[in-house]
Design an enzyme around this catalytic site. Structure first.
Site, PDB file in Angstrom:
ATOM      1  N   GLY A 168      16.066  -7.799 -71.100  1.00 24.02           N
ATOM      2  CA  GLY A 168      14.765  -8.094 -71.680  1.00 24.02           C
ATOM      3  C   GLY A 168      14.179  -6.887 -72.366  1.00 24.02           C
ATOM      4  N   PRO A 169      13.076  -7.054 -73.060  1.00 21.69           N
ATOM      5  CG  PRO A 169      11.066  -7.897 -73.872  1.00 21.69           C
ATOM      6  CD  PRO A 169      12.352  -8.324 -73.263  1.00 21.69           C
TER       7      PRO A 169
ATOM      8  CB  VAL B  35       9.339  -7.242 -69.298  1.00 19.81           C
ATOM      9  CG1 VAL B  35       8.880  -7.383 -70.734  1.00 19.81           C
ATOM     10  CG2 VAL B  35      10.838  -6.985 -69.241  1.00 19.81           C
ATOM     11  N   GLY B  36       9.294  -4.984 -66.521  1.00 20.32           N
ATOM     12  CA  GLY B  36       9.443  -4.907 -65.071  1.00 20.32           C
ATOM     13  C   GLY B  36      10.849  -5.055 -64.552  1.00 20.32           C
TER      14      GLY B  36
ATOM     15  CB  THR C  99      13.445  -0.270 -63.739  1.00 21.49           C
ATOM     16  OG1 THR C  99      14.252  -0.192 -64.919  1.00 21.49           O
ATOM     17  CG2 THR C  99      13.874   0.818 -62.772  1.00 21.49           C
TER      18      THR C  99
ATOM     19  CB  SER D 259      16.610 -15.863 -87.371  1.00 17.49           C
ATOM     20  OG  SER D 259      16.094 -14.554 -87.296  1.00 17.49           O
TER      21      SER D 259
ATOM     22  CE  LYS E  72      13.905 -15.245 -83.783  1.00 21.49           C
ATOM     23  NZ  LYS E  72      14.973 -15.952 -84.525  1.00 21.49           N
TER      24      LYS E  72
END
Length: 792
Positions: A373-374, A377-378, A380, A696, A739
């Site tokens: 994920g980016p 965002v938690g 680790t 895309s 998106k």
């Protein structure tokens, strides 16, 4: 059977036959030989086994015709032709023939004279040719006499140094008075390659031949001297080693009698006790005890002793049997996960499933999870929460930028300063063989000449193999099957397929504004206020202030930048409190700019009006979803397309496909037939310093081109994504959730997505309800549907 020389001592020579002569009208029987050159006056036994050779010997046995021994150019050729043989050979007579039991023929042959082959007559059943004697220029001079004496002297030295030349050869050489015969005899005794001997055979000038043999003799002496030096060095080393061993054994016996070996014995016994207490596997214990025995045999100050002690210290320090007991309480684990993290429904659910299975089956293999994920965002931090919920120890190693395979599997002990790999170091440091082991940034592993670290991870991350993981330094198997491995990364595309196949991928989505607000209120504000030495009586954030910070100062999928902005406000408050002003500060939308400066992201940074040739697309990057503008300008030209904005190859191809589709719409748009040949198209994607890639954006580029061609405006409140084909079909894309969230962050209410991605939206049960209510989704299968929704 190959033709080769044999031991001449087993044969007897028959002096009866008369030496053959070469006649101009008489052909010669050719006998090819391999790896041997026969000289005149040389008697040598040879074994022949090839069909042509045996046929030639039968002819000689019956007719006593002259034979010519010719050396092959390449000894590996089994059936030589005339081109495979040298031009000059040795005329010889057969002294004796003997048939052997293995269907070969042994021949005792005596060289007579040099002969040059003029031309071959036939090749079957044996080679036959005409030849002429090689002219030999022989004369006497003081220089030749001096060279002969030097050759004899050097040859005498060679005989004393070589084990392959018989000692009586010196007497034969001294008795020779003809320089040609001396050169032939010395050359035949030297162990020179066949090519060099053939060169001597082909030399007719006696003085030149003697000089060449002299040079060969000097080279041979140099090689013999080098052999003697090597032999003497090896002998001295062996003698020194044997002497050292004998003295060491005597010293050991003396120390035993005097009782002076207690220190060494104490160290070895201490290691044996540690090995027994460590609970090693049988294989590891056996290897460790062998190293202890080696340690006993070497002096305490020997450098190798330090290497062995370090190795033994590593073995006994590993947690072979030490582990933590899992606290399997589903309710408690769920409470801990919810306490530490907001949202993240799927990762939490997968961890709880693992705990449930572990509660029912006590002995299970550790799962290999991959959190993708980016940033922010938690991924680790949830690993630590999992370890806390399980009651296990937690290890984290960062793999970002690791390029050396030895970082994972360790160095061989032959290297100075060798150590185990990062995995075994982490296991040793946590003193437990069932920790939660986090491999952070696995998507950023490198590869170079030192190896491929991702390939080294295959064994550790394979549940079927990691029960006997072998580190290069330890060289004994260690059980990693009870370790819970968790890998993290931003993108899955850069993870090698073989490694990806061994992991269960759990995607971490980006947060929406409401989730960020809840995280800030429940976690970030409390943490930063405490870290800066403040109290709730000093600083308070209103919900509207946090929303203003989220929308005006951050544009990310995670919450790291938001946390930094909250920390900035806390620092300014801490400065004020430290100066003596302890009044409470309430952060509101009105004073946010006083604390954080001017807004970075304005509401009007996106277009707020319909425009011709400008369309809004959606992209999925490492940091989550983003919106991007596609601009198209048409000008007079030669029908070329210019692509700017640092586009990748795939995105450039999408632009080409979009333009090709637009060409098919020339007639509906009432364009001239040569319009596309007389106009240039410039496609630009702003933020030119940021690389952009992927298919895309195809529908976005096609929409912008059609808008520019038809002069129709594109709606500013519509964003789109999808790949376009040459026939106008809209194909599915990835990253739909990110998106959609990017469009929601930019307050774009209408989103056009491919029809085949409709199922992805239905599966997004973690998509916030307020997002579903605010957004309108338009599902398209063709570009006509996209144009209908996007163009005014």
């Amino acid at each position: 059977m190959s033709d080769c020389p044999v031991n001449p001592k087993r044969e007897t020579r028959n002096p009866e036959p008369v030496a053959p002569k070469v006649g101009t009208d008489q052909t010669l029987v050719i006998l090819p030989v391999r790896d041997v050159v026969v000289f005149p006056q040389m008697v040598i036994p040879l074994v022949f086994g090839r069909p042509k050779s045996k046929a030639a010997l039968d002819e000689i046995r019956n007719t006593e015709r002259p034979i010519l021994l010719v050396t092959q150019r390449d000894g590996t050729v089994e059936d030589p032709t005339p081109k495979d043989l040298h031009e000059v050979g040795c005329l010889a007579r057969v002294v004796q023939l003997m048939d052997l039991p293995d269907d070969t023929v042994r021949a005792m042959i005596e060289g007579v004279a040099r002969v040059r082959v003029t031309h071959y007559v036939r090749s079957l059943p044996f080679l036959e040719a005409y030849g002429e004697p090689l002219a030999e220029t022989e004369y006497e001079s003081p220089e030749i006499e001096a060279t002969m004496r030097e050759v004899v002297a050097q040859f005498e030295r060679a005989v004393t140094m070589s084990r392959h030349i018989p000692p009586d050869a010196v007497g034969s050489a001294m008795s020779m008075r003809e320089p040609g015969k001396l050169a032939d005899f010395v050359c035949s005794c030297l162990g020179r390659p066949p090519e060099e001997k053939q060169e001597i055979l082909e030399t007719g000038d006696v003085a030149e031949r003697l000089d060449k043999v002299h040079r060969q003799l000097i080279v041979e002496l140099g090689i013999l001297e080098l052999e003697q030096k090597i032999h003497a060095r090896v002998r001295d080393e062996m003698s020194s080693s044997q002497r050292e061993f004998y003295l060491r054994e005597q010293l050991r016996a003396i120390q035993d009698e005097l009782g002076e070996r207690e220190g060494g014995t104490h160290e070895a016994d201490e290691y044996r006790q540690k090995i027994e207490a460590a609970g090693m596997s049988a294989e590891a214990a056996e290897k460790a005890l062998r190293e202890v025995e080696r340690l006993e045999r070497i002096p305490p100050v020997a450098p190798e002793g330090t290497v062995i002690r370090t190795y033994l210290d590593w073995l006994v320090a590993l947690p072979w049997k030490k582990s933590t007991r899992d606290k399997i309480n589903i309710g408690r684990a769920e409470a801990i996960l919810d306490e530490d993290h907001y949202g993240l429904k799927k990762p939490k659910e997968r961890v709880l499933e693992f705990l449930a299975v572990r509660k029912l089956v006590r002995r299970t293999k550790g799962p290999i999870l991959a959190f993708i994920g980016p940033p922010g965002v938690g991924k680790t931090s949830i690993g630590r929460s999992i370890a806390r919920a399980l009651g296990r120890k937690f290890i984290r190693i960062s793999l970002g930028g690791v390029r050396d395979e030895a970082e994972i599997r360790g160095h061989r002990r032959t290297y100075v300063g060798a150590l185990p790999g990062r995995i075994m170091q982490g296991i040793r440091d946590c003193s437990s063989h069932n920790p939660v082991f986090m491999l952070d940034e696995i998507d950023k592993l490198g590869i170079d000449f030192r190896g491929d670290p991702s390939s080294a991870l295959l064994e550790a991350l394979d549940p079927e193999q990691n029960g006997s993981f072998s580190d290069h330094y330890l060289e004994v198997p260690f059980d990693l099957s009870r370790v819970m491995f968790i890998a993290t990364g931003n993108v899955l595309a850069t993870v090698p397929p073989a490694l990806r196949d061994r992991m269960e991928v759990i995607e971490f989505p980006g947060y929406v504004d409401e989730e960020k607000l809840a995280i800030a209120k429940g976690f970030l504000v409390t943490k930063q206020v405490k870290d800066h030495g403040l109290k709730p009586a000093h600083l308070q954030f209103t919900d509207k202030a946090l929303r203003a910070m989220i929308r005006g100062y951050t544009r990310e999928a995670g919450v790291r930048e938001l946390e930094r902005k909250i920390a900035t406000a806390c620092r300014k408050t801490a400065k004020r409190v430290a100066a003596g002003d302890k009044s409470k500060l309430t952060v509101t939308p009105k004073n946010v700019e006083d604390l954080l400066g001017l807004r970075i992201y304005l509401d009007d940074d996106k277009r707020k009006e319909n425009q011709v040739g400008v369309a809004t697309g959606l992209a999925f990057t490492e940091t989550g979803g983003e919106t991007l503008q596609v601009e198209v300008a048409i000008s007079n030209g030669k029908g070329e397309i210019l692509l700017t904005g640092r586009l990748g190859e795939v995105m450039k191809e999408s632009a080409q496909a979009a333009l090709s589709y637009a060409r098919t719409k020339a007639e509906p748009l009432s364009l001239a037939k040569d319009f596309f040949q007389t106009h240039d198209f410039h496609v630009h994607v702003p933020s030119g310093a940021v690389p952009k890639e992927g298919p895309s954006a195809g529908v976005t580029i096609a929409t912008a081109i059609l808008s520019a061609l038809g002069g129709r405006e594109v709606r500013y409140d519509v964003a789109m994504t999808g790949e376009v084909t040459l026939h106008g079909r809209v194909l599915p894309v990835g990253g739909v959730r990110e998106k959609v969230l990017a469009a929601h962050r930019s307050r774009i209410p209408n989103v056009v997505i491919p029809k085949e991605n409709e199922k992805d939206l239905k599966e997004l049960d973690d998509l916030p309800e307020d997002v579903r209510q605010d957004m309108t989704f338009i599902f398209a299968t063709t570009m006509d549907q996209v144009v209908a929704a996007a163009l005014v």
